[in-house]
Design a protein around this motif. Structure first.
Motif, PDB file in Angstrom:
ATOM      1  N   CYS A  79      49.682  53.867  63.542  1.00  0.00           N
ATOM      2  CA  CYS A  79      49.203  52.862  62.589  1.00  0.00           C
ATOM      3  C   CYS A  79      50.183  52.745  61.422  1.00  0.00           C
ATOM      4  O   CYS A  79      50.938  53.673  61.136  1.00  0.00           O
ATOM      5  CB  CYS A  79      47.819  53.253  62.073  1.00  0.00           C
ATOM      6  N   PRO A  80      50.175  51.609  60.729  1.00  0.00           N
ATOM      7  CA  PRO A  80      51.032  51.468  59.538  1.00  0.00           C
ATOM      8  C   PRO A  80      50.615  52.463  58.454  1.00  0.00           C
ATOM      9  O   PRO A  80      49.420  52.684  58.234  1.00  0.00           O
ATOM     10  CB  PRO A  80      50.790  50.030  59.088  1.00  0.00           C
ATOM     11  N   VAL A  81      51.590  53.060  57.782  1.00  0.00           N
ATOM     12  CA  VAL A  81      51.317  54.054  56.745  1.00  0.00           C
ATOM     13  C   VAL A  81      51.950  53.607  55.432  1.00  0.00           C
ATOM     14  O   VAL A  81      53.103  53.191  55.396  1.00  0.00           O
ATOM     15  CB  VAL A  81      51.868  55.439  57.139  1.00  0.00           C
ATOM     16  N   VAL A  82      51.171  53.706  54.349  1.00  0.00           N
ATOM     17  CA  VAL A  82      51.655  53.419  53.005  1.00  0.00           C
ATOM     18  C   VAL A  82      51.307  54.616  52.136  1.00  0.00           C
ATOM     19  O   VAL A  82      50.150  55.057  52.122  1.00  0.00           O
ATOM     20  CB  VAL A  82      51.017  52.143  52.416  1.00  0.00           C
ATOM     21  N   THR A  83      52.276  55.166  51.425  1.00  0.00           N
ATOM     22  CA  THR A  83      52.015  56.332  50.592  1.00  0.00           C
ATOM     23  C   THR A  83      51.930  55.931  49.123  1.00  0.00           C
ATOM     24  O   THR A  83      52.572  54.982  48.679  1.00  0.00           O
ATOM     25  CB  THR A  83      53.115  57.393  50.764  1.00  0.00           C
ATOM     26  N   HIS A  84      51.113  56.685  48.385  1.00  0.00           N
ATOM     27  CA  HIS A  84      50.920  56.438  46.960  1.00  0.00           C
ATOM     28  C   HIS A  84      50.967  57.775  46.234  1.00  0.00           C
ATOM     29  O   HIS A  84      50.263  58.716  46.624  1.00  0.00           O
ATOM     30  CB  HIS A  84      49.579  55.753  46.691  1.00  0.00           C
ATOM     31  N   ILE A  85      51.753  57.865  45.188  1.00  0.00           N
ATOM     32  CA  ILE A  85      51.848  59.074  44.385  1.00  0.00           C
ATOM     33  C   ILE A  85      51.364  58.726  42.984  1.00  0.00           C
ATOM     34  O   ILE A  85      51.967  57.896  42.291  1.00  0.00           O
ATOM     35  CB  ILE A  85      53.286  59.613  44.353  1.00  0.00           C
ATOM     36  N   GLU A  86      50.230  59.321  42.612  1.00  0.00           N
ATOM     37  CA  GLU A  86      49.621  59.047  41.318  1.00  0.00           C
ATOM     38  C   GLU A  86      49.779  60.272  40.422  1.00  0.00           C
ATOM     39  O   GLU A  86      49.909  61.399  40.906  1.00  0.00           O
ATOM     40  CB  GLU A  86      48.132  58.731  41.492  1.00  0.00           C
ATOM     41  N   SER A  87      49.736  60.066  39.125  1.00  0.00           N
ATOM     42  CA  SER A  87      49.783  61.158  38.152  1.00  0.00           C
ATOM     43  C   SER A  87      48.626  61.008  37.176  1.00  0.00           C
ATOM     44  O   SER A  87      48.346  59.908  36.704  1.00  0.00           O
ATOM     45  CB  SER A  87      51.109  61.153  37.385  1.00  0.00           C
ATOM     46  N   ASP A  88      47.971  62.132  36.888  1.00  0.00           N
ATOM     47  CA  ASP A  88      46.848  62.109  35.954  1.00  0.00           C
ATOM     48  C   ASP A  88      46.520  63.548  35.603  1.00  0.00           C
ATOM     49  O   ASP A  88      46.963  64.480  36.280  1.00  0.00           O
ATOM     50  CB  ASP A  88      45.631  61.419  36.568  1.00  0.00           C
ATOM     51  N   ILE A  89      45.705  63.731  34.574  1.00  0.00           N
ATOM     52  CA  ILE A  89      45.249  65.081  34.248  1.00  0.00           C
ATOM     53  C   ILE A  89      44.038  65.469  35.086  1.00  0.00           C
ATOM     54  O   ILE A  89      43.594  66.606  35.041  1.00  0.00           O
ATOM     55  CB  ILE A  89      44.906  65.218  32.745  1.00  0.00           C
ATOM     56  N   SER A  90      43.504  64.533  35.849  1.00  0.00           N
ATOM     57  CA  SER A  90      42.362  64.794  36.716  1.00  0.00           C
ATOM     58  C   SER A  90      42.528  63.997  37.995  1.00  0.00           C
ATOM     59  O   SER A  90      43.017  62.862  37.971  1.00  0.00           O
ATOM     60  CB  SER A  90      41.063  64.384  36.008  1.00  0.00           C
ATOM     61  N   ALA A  91      42.138  64.597  39.116  1.00  0.00           N
ATOM     62  CA  ALA A  91      42.379  63.948  40.403  1.00  0.00           C
ATOM     63  C   ALA A  91      41.490  62.738  40.637  1.00  0.00           C
ATOM     64  O   ALA A  91      41.952  61.712  41.136  1.00  0.00           O
ATOM     65  CB  ALA A  91      42.180  64.955  41.541  1.00  0.00           C
ATOM     66  N   ALA A  92      40.203  62.853  40.307  1.00  0.00           N
ATOM     67  CA  ALA A  92      39.255  61.802  40.665  1.00  0.00           C
ATOM     68  C   ALA A  92      39.639  60.433  40.109  1.00  0.00           C
ATOM     69  O   ALA A  92      39.654  59.448  40.853  1.00  0.00           O
ATOM     70  CB  ALA A  92      37.844  62.193  40.231  1.00  0.00           C
ATOM     71  N   PRO A  93      39.967  60.311  38.811  1.00  0.00           N
ATOM     72  CA  PRO A  93      40.343  58.985  38.313  1.00  0.00           C
ATOM     73  C   PRO A  93      41.556  58.406  39.027  1.00  0.00           C
ATOM     74  O   PRO A  93      41.616  57.198  39.275  1.00  0.00           O
ATOM     75  CB  PRO A  93      40.643  59.238  36.821  1.00  0.00           C
ATOM     76  N   ALA A  94      42.516  59.266  39.357  1.00  0.00           N
ATOM     77  CA  ALA A  94      43.712  58.786  40.041  1.00  0.00           C
ATOM     78  C   ALA A  94      43.387  58.280  41.440  1.00  0.00           C
ATOM     79  O   ALA A  94      43.871  57.233  41.869  1.00  0.00           O
ATOM     80  CB  ALA A  94      44.754  59.904  40.118  1.00  0.00           C
ATOM     81  N   VAL A  95      42.553  59.012  42.163  1.00  0.00           N
ATOM     82  CA  VAL A  95      42.167  58.598  43.518  1.00  0.00           C
ATOM     83  C   VAL A  95      41.367  57.301  43.467  1.00  0.00           C
ATOM     84  O   VAL A  95      41.616  56.364  44.238  1.00  0.00           O
ATOM     85  CB  VAL A  95      41.356  59.705  44.214  1.00  0.00           C
ATOM     86  N   LEU A  96      40.412  57.223  42.556  1.00  0.00           N
ATOM     87  CA  LEU A  96      39.588  56.024  42.441  1.00  0.00           C
ATOM     88  C   LEU A  96      40.417  54.818  42.009  1.00  0.00           C
ATOM     89  O   LEU A  96      40.214  53.704  42.493  1.00  0.00           O
ATOM     90  CB  LEU A  96      38.447  56.272  41.456  1.00  0.00           C
ATOM     91  N   ARG A  97      41.354  55.049  41.110  1.00  0.00           N
ATOM     92  CA  ARG A  97      42.251  53.974  40.670  1.00  0.00           C
ATOM     93  C   ARG A  97      43.079  53.452  41.842  1.00  0.00           C
ATOM     94  O   ARG A  97      43.230  52.244  42.035  1.00  0.00           O
ATOM     95  CB  ARG A  97      43.158  54.499  39.559  1.00  0.00           C
ATOM     96  N   CYS A  98      43.588  54.364  42.632  1.00  0.00           N
ATOM     97  CA  CYS A  98      44.388  53.974  43.793  1.00  0.00           C
ATOM     98  C   CYS A  98      43.539  53.205  44.797  1.00  0.00           C
ATOM     99  O   CYS A  98      43.968  52.186  45.345  1.00  0.00           O
ATOM    100  CB  CYS A  98      44.989  55.220  44.443  1.00  0.00           C
TER     101      CYS A  98
END
Length: 301
Positions: A79-98
């Motif tokens: 399947c097609p793959v797209v990667t995202h690297i986020e930065s934050d002081i907490s994981a949840a906001p970064a994952v939800l934002r993505c």
């Protein structure tokens, strides 16, 4: 619901999240969906130092190196793959934002505790992700291996709320897509003694039979409205809801449990002491959680 089929896997590249990875890859491959992979670089507030979080952790390094590690972790995929690297002081906001930026149809997260979310969910990053996601969340424990080929059996737990109906529609769509057996279950929890009507006019046995008949009728109506095929097994049982749901899943060996987060005992925070939370803690398989604001995954429609 969006017509774009996107699955977002939040991962820390550990062996403990391998089962979540396998579920995400399996679903993306079967649905011919894009697989988006989110990796969060977590920083201490103030000093920028990296720390090890309870759910997601990213080692320091250039984005290109992290991208290479993500693709190596996935292995060969069709399947097609797209990667995202986020930065934050907490994981949840970064994952939800993505997830919101990518308009994800399904978010997949793993837990590291062998007893489901026993030590991970409460008050954690995972709780915030499940609670605040704008799409369904597939929660996969370390021992919840993706079944070879696809899901073969799904248990949908319903309580007749709107979000429960949405979870059932999602489960019915998944069952069609995967050619899987579907069970629809409602648990009739005992009423506290003070809420029982005093006979006459009804004996306690007669009152219980009336409640049971009404629950069976409503389960049938909800199933029909969700497009569940005639002949699908519908189960109505009296007992403690989370115990009955998990027991049924263990007895029939289902691959997936589907349920909503906000039912008749609705919550604004993730259900401390609730049915959904307790199922997540003790389920023998992956659990698909339908938040109140979420649409069904496009491939499950």
């Amino acid at each position: 619901m969006t017509s774009t089929r996107k699955i977002l896997l939040a991962t820390d590249l550990s062996d403990g999240s391998a089962s979540a990875r396998d579920h995400a890859i399996g679903l993306a491959t079967r649905w011919n969906a894009e697989l988006h992979v989110c990796f969060v670089e977590l920083l201490h507030a103030g000093d920028g130092a990296y720390r090890t979080p309870p759910l997601l952790a990213a080692p320091p390094g250039p984005a290109t190196a992290t991208d290479a590690r993500l693709r190596e972790y996935l292995g060969p995929v069709s399947c097609p793959v797209v990667t995202h690297i986020e930065s934050d002081i907490s994981a949840a906001p970064a994952v939800l934002r993505c997830a919101r930026k990518q308009n994800a149809d399904l978010l997949v997260i793993g837990t590291h505790a062998r007893r489901g979310l026993e030590r991970v969910l409460l008050g954690s990053e995972a709780a915030a992700i499940v609670r605040d996601a704008a799409c369904p969340v597939l929660v996969v424990g370390i021992d919840h291996a993706y079944p070879a080929g696809s899901y073969t059996s799904i248990l949908a737990a319903v309580d007749f709320s709107d979000v429960s109906a949405a979870a059932l529609r999602t489960a019915a769509g998944l069952a069609r897509t995967h050619d899987a057996a579907l069970e629809v279950m409602h648990v009739l929890e005992p009423l506290p003694p003070l809420m029982h009507p005093a006979p006459p006019p009804l004996s306690m046995n007669e009152y219980f039979e009336q409640r049971l008949a009404a629950a069976r009728q409503e389960t049938g109506n909800l199933s029909a409205a969700a497009g569940v095929p005639e002949g699908t097994e519908r189960i109505v049982r009296e007992g403690v809801a989370h115990e009955c749901i998990v027991s049924q899943a263990r007895t029939t060996g289902v691959d997936l449990i589907a349920l909503g987060t906000h039912g008749r005992h609705g919550v604004s925070r993730l259900l401390l002491g609730s049915v959904a939370e307790r199922v997540l803690r003790t389920a023998p398989c992956a659990v698909l959680v339908q938040p109140a604001a979420a649409d069904a995954p496009a491939s499950a429609a």
